[in-house]
Write a protein that holds these residues in place. Structure first.
Motif, mmCIF file in Angstrom:
data_model
loop_
_atom_site.group_PDB
_atom_site.id
_atom_site.type_symbol
_atom_site.label_atom_id
_atom_site.label_comp_id
_atom_site.label_asym_id
_atom_site.label_seq_id
_atom_site.Cartn_x
_atom_site.Cartn_y
_atom_site.Cartn_z
ATOM 1 N N TYR A 111 13.738 -4.643 -8.864
ATOM 2 C CA TYR A 111 13.699 -3.197 -9.071
ATOM 3 C C TYR A 111 12.685 -2.524 -8.161
ATOM 4 O O TYR A 111 12.831 -1.354 -7.820
ATOM 5 C CB TYR A 111 13.364 -2.888 -10.534
ATOM 6 N N ALA A 112 11.663 -3.253 -7.721
ATOM 7 C CA ALA A 112 10.596 -2.648 -6.922
ATOM 8 C C ALA A 112 11.088 -2.129 -5.587
ATOM 9 O O ALA A 112 10.453 -1.254 -4.982
ATOM 10 C CB ALA A 112 9.473 -3.670 -6.703
ATOM 11 N N VAL A 113 12.215 -2.642 -5.092
ATOM 12 C CA VAL A 113 12.708 -2.223 -3.783
ATOM 13 C C VAL A 113 13.446 -0.891 -3.851
ATOM 14 O O VAL A 113 13.739 -0.282 -2.819
ATOM 15 C CB VAL A 113 13.643 -3.321 -3.206
ATOM 16 N N ILE A 114 13.750 -0.402 -5.051
ATOM 17 C CA ILE A 114 14.603 0.776 -5.205
ATOM 18 C C ILE A 114 13.978 2.021 -4.565
ATOM 19 O O ILE A 114 14.638 2.750 -3.820
ATOM 20 C CB ILE A 114 14.893 1.042 -6.693
ATOM 21 N N VAL A 115 12.718 2.300 -4.835
ATOM 22 C CA VAL A 115 12.099 3.536 -4.337
ATOM 23 C C VAL A 115 12.030 3.560 -2.813
ATOM 24 O O VAL A 115 12.455 4.543 -2.183
ATOM 25 C CB VAL A 115 10.713 3.747 -4.976
ATOM 26 N N PRO A 116 11.498 2.524 -2.137
ATOM 27 C CA PRO A 116 11.537 2.544 -0.669
ATOM 28 C C PRO A 116 12.959 2.668 -0.119
ATOM 29 O O PRO A 116 13.192 3.360 0.878
ATOM 30 C CB PRO A 116 10.915 1.199 -0.279
ATOM 31 N N LEU A 117 13.900 2.016 -0.773
ATOM 32 C CA LEU A 117 15.288 2.072 -0.331
ATOM 33 C C LEU A 117 15.851 3.483 -0.456
ATOM 34 O O LEU A 117 16.543 3.977 0.448
ATOM 35 C CB LEU A 117 16.120 1.086 -1.156
ATOM 36 N N MET A 118 15.547 4.152 -1.547
ATOM 37 C CA MET A 118 16.036 5.522 -1.730
ATOM 38 C C MET A 118 15.423 6.465 -0.691
ATOM 39 O O MET A 118 16.110 7.355 -0.176
ATOM 40 C CB MET A 118 15.709 5.997 -3.152
ATOM 41 N N ILE A 119 14.154 6.277 -0.378
ATOM 42 C CA ILE A 119 13.510 7.132 0.630
ATOM 43 C C ILE A 119 14.199 6.977 1.978
ATOM 44 O O ILE A 119 14.606 7.960 2.622
ATOM 45 C CB ILE A 119 12.012 6.789 0.737
ATOM 46 N N SER A 120 14.347 5.739 2.434
ATOM 47 C CA SER A 120 14.972 5.496 3.736
ATOM 48 C C SER A 120 16.432 5.954 3.741
ATOM 49 O O SER A 120 16.911 6.534 4.721
ATOM 50 C CB SER A 120 14.892 4.007 4.087
ATOM 51 N N HIS A 162 0.852 -1.186 0.000
ATOM 52 C CA HIS A 162 0.000 0.000 0.000
ATOM 53 C C HIS A 162 0.893 1.243 0.000
ATOM 54 O O HIS A 162 1.982 1.232 0.605
ATOM 55 C CB HIS A 162 -0.915 -0.003 1.239
ATOM 56 N N PRO A 163 0.484 2.332 -0.664
ATOM 57 C CA PRO A 163 1.306 3.561 -0.648
ATOM 58 C C PRO A 163 1.592 4.088 0.759
ATOM 59 O O PRO A 163 2.570 4.815 0.968
ATOM 60 C CB PRO A 163 0.451 4.554 -1.450
ATOM 61 N N PHE A 164 0.742 3.718 1.727
ATOM 62 C CA PHE A 164 0.972 4.137 3.108
ATOM 63 C C PHE A 164 2.346 3.684 3.610
ATOM 64 O O PHE A 164 2.926 4.286 4.522
ATOM 65 C CB PHE A 164 -0.145 3.559 3.993
ATOM 66 N N GLU A 165 2.863 2.626 3.013
ATOM 67 C CA GLU A 165 4.161 2.093 3.449
ATOM 68 C C GLU A 165 5.301 3.090 3.244
ATOM 69 O O GLU A 165 6.324 3.008 3.941
ATOM 70 C CB GLU A 165 4.478 0.803 2.699
ATOM 71 N N PHE A 166 5.144 3.997 2.290
ATOM 72 C CA PHE A 166 6.221 4.975 2.080
ATOM 73 C C PHE A 166 6.465 5.792 3.348
ATOM 74 O O PHE A 166 7.607 6.168 3.650
ATOM 75 C CB PHE A 166 5.876 5.903 0.912
ATOM 76 N N PRO A 182 -1.692 -4.556 9.699
ATOM 77 C CA PRO A 182 -1.349 -5.761 8.922
ATOM 78 C C PRO A 182 -1.826 -5.736 7.477
ATOM 79 O O PRO A 182 -1.188 -6.345 6.610
ATOM 80 C CB PRO A 182 -2.022 -6.886 9.718
ATOM 81 N N THR A 183 -2.921 -5.043 7.182
ATOM 82 C CA THR A 183 -3.440 -5.048 5.809
ATOM 83 C C THR A 183 -2.783 -3.979 4.932
ATOM 84 O O THR A 183 -2.980 -3.981 3.711
ATOM 85 C CB THR A 183 -4.962 -4.818 5.822
ATOM 86 N N TYR A 184 -2.019 -3.076 5.530
ATOM 87 C CA TYR A 184 -1.414 -1.989 4.768
ATOM 88 C C TYR A 184 0.108 -2.108 4.639
ATOM 89 O O TYR A 184 0.737 -1.276 3.977
ATOM 90 C CB TYR A 184 -1.736 -0.633 5.417
ATOM 91 N N THR A 185 0.695 -3.090 5.279
ATOM 92 C CA THR A 185 2.155 -3.193 5.287
ATOM 93 C C THR A 185 2.600 -4.589 4.883
ATOM 94 O O THR A 185 1.863 -5.576 5.062
ATOM 95 C CB THR A 185 2.723 -2.887 6.686
ATOM 96 N N ALA A 186 3.835 -4.638 4.341
ATOM 97 C CA ALA A 186 4.432 -5.914 3.956
ATOM 98 C C ALA A 186 4.973 -6.620 5.192
ATOM 99 O O ALA A 186 4.939 -6.091 6.311
ATOM 100 C CB ALA A 186 5.555 -5.673 2.955
#
Length: 584
Positions: A402-411, A234-238, A363-367
C-alpha cells in the motif's frame, strides 16, 4: 429424397432455437453469468497457451549463446513472413487488438470472427517470439473478446447481448495476462467500455476471477514481477516522483506522436506494399539489437532486473530511447502486437534512470532506483494508455504494498495531465481514427436517455457525385428538396455541400472545378446514428448546412442516412428558422 430426409433435422433445429430464445428471455441474467464463467475459463486457457507458446518458441529461436547475426536476421525474417500472412489471410489481426476490440463493441455489433482469433493468436505468438518488441496483452484482449463474440453469436444471442460479452472477454484476458484480476475489471470498464458504472460489472468481475483461477491452476501463483518491499525514505522524494511524472508525460507524448506520425506515413503507401511493410519494424529492431539485445521481445525479464536494482543506469537510459524507436517502428509498420507491455518496459527504464540520477545526487534522501522504476511503469502507462486508475491498481496488485500508492498517484496524475494537454486524442482512439473507425466519446456513452440522430434520420435519396463540377451542382441544386447534399465517390461519402457553399464557390471563380477537389477532407462534416441531436445542431451551425450525412462508426465513408435540420427542430417542437434569418 434427401430433402425429405433433411426435413426432420430442420424442424428439430427450429424447435431447439425457439426453445433457446424463450429460455434466454426468461433466464437472461443467469445465462449471461454462466456464459461469463465459460468465457473466463476459455480465455484463461487461451492466454496461458499464448504465454507458453511465445516463451518456448522464443527460447528455441534465441538459445543461450546465439550469435549477434541471429538478432538481426530472425526479426527481419519473422516480420516479413508474418507480414505476408497478415496481409493475405488475417488483415484484422494487425496491431494491438484494443482498438479493434472497441471497434467491435461500438461499431460492428460485437462481431469478431473466428479467423481473426486464430490469426491474432498465432501471428502475434510468432511475431513476439521472433523478437519484435511489442506486447501480448493487447492481442490477448482481442482474443478474449473474440472468444466471447464467437460464443455469443453461435448461441444465437442478440447483438446487444453479444456486445455485453465483449468487455467480459477483455477483462478475462487482462486478468490472465497480468495476474491482476482487480486491475483487469477496472481496465475493461475504464478503457474498453469507457464507463465505470456499466451494467455488465457483475459479469466482468466473474469472468476476471475465473480466468485468474485458471491461470493459477495452470502456471501457479507466480506474480508477473517480483519486487522488493517499497519504502519512502524522505518526504523530499515526493518532488522526485513529481519530476518522474513530468518525464513520463513528455516521453508518453513523444511515443504517441511518433507512432501516429509513422503509422500515417505507412498507411499512405500503396495497398500492395502492406505485406512487406512490417519488414521496416523487423529491420529496425534487428539493427538496434545487434548492439543492444535487451530491446528484443516483450522484455519482462529486464523489467524485473530494473525493479530489483540489477541494471546499470547507462543501460536503462539507452533502452528508453532505443526501445521507444523499435516499438514505434514495429507497430507503425503493421506488425501484430500491442503497446501495453512496451509502455511498462519503457516506463520501468525511465523510472530507473530518474531514480538512479536522484539516488546518485541525494543518496541519503532517496530510495533505490528500483522503487522509481516501479512508479515509472505506472506513470508511462497512465500517459500513453490514459487509464490512470487501472495503472494504480495494477501496480498495487503486483506489489501488494500500500505504501507505493501515494507516489504512484502523484506521478500518474502529473504524467496524465501533461500527456492529455500535449496530445489531446488518446492513442487507442487516434489509432482507430486512422483506420476510419470513429469510436464514441464519453459523453455519448454516459447519457443513454438523450435524443439520438438515429431516431430521426432519413434515407439518403439525393446525393451528388464528386466528379460533378461546381456549376453543374449549382444548377441541379435548385431542383432538389433540401439545401444540402452528401458528396460521394467510389469509396462512399466524402463530404457534404450546401447551396450557400456552392454560391460562394461560384463567386470565387471555382465553377469549373470538380467537387472532389474542394470537399475531400479527412474529417468532413458528419454525425453518427448514436450521437445526440444537439451535437447534430452544433455541427450544422459550424458547417452552415441544413443536412448532414450519417455515417457508420466502422467506416466513415459508409453512408447510412441523412439528418435534416427541420426534422431535428421538429423533434424538439421548434419551428425551423433559416440561418440567414435575423435574430428576433
Amino acid at each position: 429424397m434427401s430433402d425429405a430426409g433433411d426435413l426432420p433435422v430442420v424442424l428439430w433445429r427450429e424447435r431447439l432455437l425457439r426453445w433457446w430464445v424463450s429460455s434466454f428471455a426468461q433466464r437472461e441474467d443467469r445465462i449471461l453469468l454462466f456464459l461469463s464463467i465459460l468465457v473466463g475459463a476459455l480465455t484463461g486457457l487461451a492466454v496461458v497457451a499464448f504465454i507458453l507458446l511465445t516463451e518456448r518458441l522464443g527460447m528455441r529461436l534465441y538459445p543461450v549463446g546465439s550469435s549477434p547475426w541471429s538478432r538481426v536476421l530472425i526479426p527481419v525474417v519473422g516480420s516479413l513472413g508474418i507480414g505476408y500472412l497478415l496481409f493475405r489471410y488475417f488483415p484484422d489481426a494487425r496491431g494491438s487488438g484494443v482498438p479493434q476490440t472497441k471497434a467491435a463493441l461500438f461499431a460492428r455489433d460485437g462481431v469478431i470472427t473466428l479467423g481473426t482469433i486464430f490469426g491474432k493468436f498465432f501471428c502475434t505468438s510468432a511475431t513476439l517470439a521472433s523478437g519484435i518488441p511489442l506486447g501480448r496483452e493487447g492481442p490477448s484482449v482481442q482474443v478474449g473478446a473474440g472468444i466471447a463474440s464467437v460464443l455469443g453469436r453461435r448461441l444465437g444471442l442478440k447483438p446487444e447481448h453479444v456486445k455485453a460479452l465483449i468487455p467480459v472477454g477483455s477483462a478475462a484476458a487482462i486478468a490472465a495476462a497480468f495476474n491482476t484480476p482487480l486491475a483487469a475489471v477496472l481496465f475493461s470498464l475504464e478503457e474498453i467500455m469507457g464507463d465505470l458504472n456499466a451494467p455488465v460489472l457483475g459479469s466482468v468481475v466473474l469472468a476476471s476471477a475465473t480466468s485468474w483461477v485458471v491461470l493459477r491452476l495452470m502456471l501457479g501463483n507466480n506474480p508477473l514481477f517480483r519486487v522488493p518491499q517499497y519504502e519512502l525514505v524522505h518526504p523530499f522524494e515526493f518532488a522526485i516522483y513529481a519530476t518522474l511524472g513530468v518525464a513520463g508525460g513528455l516521453v508518453s507524448v513523444a511515443f504517441t506522436k511518433l507512432l501516429l506520425r509513422m503509422r500515417e506515413e505507412f498507411l499512405q503507401l500503396p495497398r500492395w506494399t502492406c505485406w512487406f511493410q512490417p519488414l521496416a519494424g523487423g529491420l529496425a529492431t534487428g539493427l538496434i539489437a545487434w548492439g543492444l539485445p535487451q530491446v528484443l521481445g516483450v522484455g519482462y525479464g529486464y523489467v524485473g532486473d530494473a525493479l530489483n536494482g540489477k541494471m546499470a543506469l547507462q543501460l536503462m537510459a539507452l533502452l528508453v530511447v532505443f526501445k521507444l524507436l523499435a516499438v514505434t517502428t514495429s507497430y507503425a509498420s503493421g506488425n501484430a502486437g500491442g503497446i501495453f507491455g512496451p509502455s511498462l518496459f519503457i516506463g520501468a527504464m525511465l523510472g530507473g534512470t530518474v531514480g538512479g540520477v536522484a539516488h546518485h545526487l541525494w543518496p541519503t534522501y532517496t530510495a533505490a532506483p528500483g522503487a522509481y522504476a516501479l512508479v515509472g511503469m505506472g506513470a508511462l502507462f497512465a500517459g500513453i494508455v490514459r487509464a490512470p486508475m487501472t495503472s494504480v491498481l495494477m501496480i498495487f496488485e503486483t506489489t501488494h504494498d500500500y505504501a507505493v500508492i501515494v507516489p504512484l498517484m502523484i506521478s500518474n496524475m502529473v504524467s496524465l495531465f501533461i500527456s492529455s494537454r500535449m496530445q489531446r486524442q488518446p492513442i487507442y482512439e487516434a489509432l482507430a481514427r486512422q483506420d476510419g473507425i470513429h469510436l464514441p466519446r464519453g459523453e455519448t456513452l454516459r447519457r443513454p436517455g438523450q435524443r439520438q440522430v438515429g431516431q430521426i434520420m432519413r434515407a439518403a435519396t439525393q446525393v451528388i457525385g464528386s466528379q460533378m463540377i461546381v456549376r453543374e451542382a449549382f444548377d441541379r441544386a435548385h431542383n432538389t428538396e433540401f439545401d444540402g447534399w452528401p458528396v460521394t465517390d467510389e469509396r462512399g461519402v466524402v463530404g457534404a455541400v450546401g447551396l450557400d457553399w456552392l454560391e460562394q464557390a461560384m463567386a470565387n471563380g471555382e465553377e469549373t472545378k470538380q467537387l472532389r477537389d474542394l470537399v475531400d477532407a479527412p474529417d468532413f462534416p458528419h454525425v453518427h446514428a448514436d450521437q445526440p441531436l444537439h451535437l447534430a445542431l452544433e455541427r450544422m451551425g459550424a458547417a452552415k448546412l441544413d443536412l448532414l450525412p450519417v455515417v457508420s462508426r466502422a467506416n466513415i465513408h459508409h453512408l447510412i442516412g441523412v439528418v435534416v435540420l427541420s426534422d431535428v427542430l421538429n423533434s424538439y417542437g421548434v419551428k425551423r428558422m433559416n440561418f440567414s434569418s435575423p435574430a428576433t
